[in-house]
Design an enzyme around this catalytic site. Sequence first.
Site, PDB file in Angstrom:
ATOM      1  NE  ARG A  75      -0.293   0.230   4.980  1.00 29.64           N
ATOM      2  CZ  ARG A  75       0.621   1.065   5.464  1.00 29.64           C
ATOM      3  NH1 ARG A  75       0.950   2.152   4.785  1.00 29.64           N
ATOM      4  NH2 ARG A  75       1.215   0.816   6.620  1.00 29.64           N
ATOM      5  CB  THR A  80      -0.233   2.426  10.429  1.00 32.41           C
ATOM      6  OG1 THR A  80      -1.200   2.861  11.390  1.00 32.41           O
ATOM      7  CG2 THR A  80      -0.794   1.229   9.666  1.00 32.41           C
ATOM      8  CE1 TYR A  81      -0.247  -3.202  17.235  1.00 35.55           C
ATOM      9  CE2 TYR A  81      -2.000  -1.735  17.936  1.00 35.55           C
ATOM     10  CZ  TYR A  81      -1.340  -2.949  18.023  1.00 35.55           C
ATOM     11  OH  TYR A  81      -1.778  -3.907  18.901  1.00 35.55           O
ATOM     12  CB  SER A 142      -4.209   5.175   9.481  1.00 36.16           C
ATOM     13  OG  SER A 142      -3.693   5.682  10.689  1.00 36.16           O
ATOM     14  CG  LEU A 143      -7.751   6.886   4.506  1.00 38.44           C
ATOM     15  CD1 LEU A 143      -8.119   7.312   5.910  1.00 38.44           C
ATOM     16  CD2 LEU A 143      -8.141   7.971   3.515  1.00 38.44           C
ATOM     17  N   GLY A 144      -4.642   3.899   3.697  1.00 38.65           N
ATOM     18  CA  GLY A 144      -3.594   3.396   2.822  1.00 38.65           C
ATOM     19  C   GLY A 144      -4.224   2.636   1.675  1.00 38.65           C
ATOM     20  N   GLY A 155      -7.292   0.043   2.531  1.00 39.88           N
ATOM     21  CA  GLY A 155      -8.420   0.887   2.927  1.00 39.88           C
ATOM     22  C   GLY A 155      -8.123   1.747   4.133  1.00 39.88           C
ATOM     23  CB  ALA A 157      -6.943   1.322  10.358  1.00 37.68           C
ATOM     24  CB  CYS A 173       1.198   8.175   9.303  1.00 40.45           C
ATOM     25  SG  CYS A 173      -0.275   7.199   9.676  1.00 40.45           S
TER      26      CYS A 173
END
Length: 211
Positions: A75, A80-81, A142-144, A155, A157, A173
Site C-alpha cells: 500500500r 502504522t499499527y 489512517s488510510l492506505g 483501505g 483503519a 504514518c
Amino acid sequence: MPPLPTTPPLQILELGLREYEPTWRAMQELTNRRTGETADQAWLLQHPPVFTLGQAGKPEHLLHPGEIPVVQVDRGGEVTYHGPGQLILYLMLDLRRRNLGIRQLVTAMEQTVISLLSDYGIEASSRREAPGAYVQDRKIASLGLRVRRGCSYHGLALNVDMDLEPFQRINPCGHPGLEVTQLADEQGPRDLQQVGEELLYQLNRQIGSRQ
C-alpha cells in the site's frame, strides 16, 4: 430518454478477527482475478497486533517494535499499527466503473469517518498532506491504498477501543510525535458492532449501495 446510470452494488463481508498477511494476500488475489463483472467488495474486520510498513515506509520510523511482527506491504504510506479494538475497512473497488479517481476515493474515505464522528458529536477533519482523520491534532483513522489495473485494495483503519501503547513504538504514518486517539477516549461508543454498522452506513452514503 436513456436510463440514468446506477451505482454498482457493493458487497459487504464482515470477517471478524483475521490474521493480517493472509487477508492482504486475499485482497491481491481478488484484484488479480477480477473482471468487469466482479462485484465491488468492502471487508470489515480486525487484526491481531501487527505493524505494517507501506511502500514509502522508512525502517527508521519503526522505533522498537518488540514482539509485534512487522509486515512490508504494497500500500501507499508509511508505518502504522493494527490491533484488536481497531476497525479495518478494506475496499476492493473498480474505480473506472465507479468513475472515481484516487484522490476522490481518499476524500470519500476520509469523509466516511468524519461524518461518522460528527454523528457522535466529535469534530474531526482531514489533512491534504497527511491522509486520514484527526480530532484536533490527534489521529483517529489512517488510510492506505493500492490501485492495480484500475482497482483498489487496502483501505482505512479506525481506532475504536484498543490498546494504543504500540503506537508509541513507531512514528505513526512517519510523523515523529504524532498523537493517536480513539473513540473510547473521545467520549464515543466502544461497541465495535455498532460502530461497524454505522461506518458501513456512512461508506454507502459516500460511494454506493449495499447488496
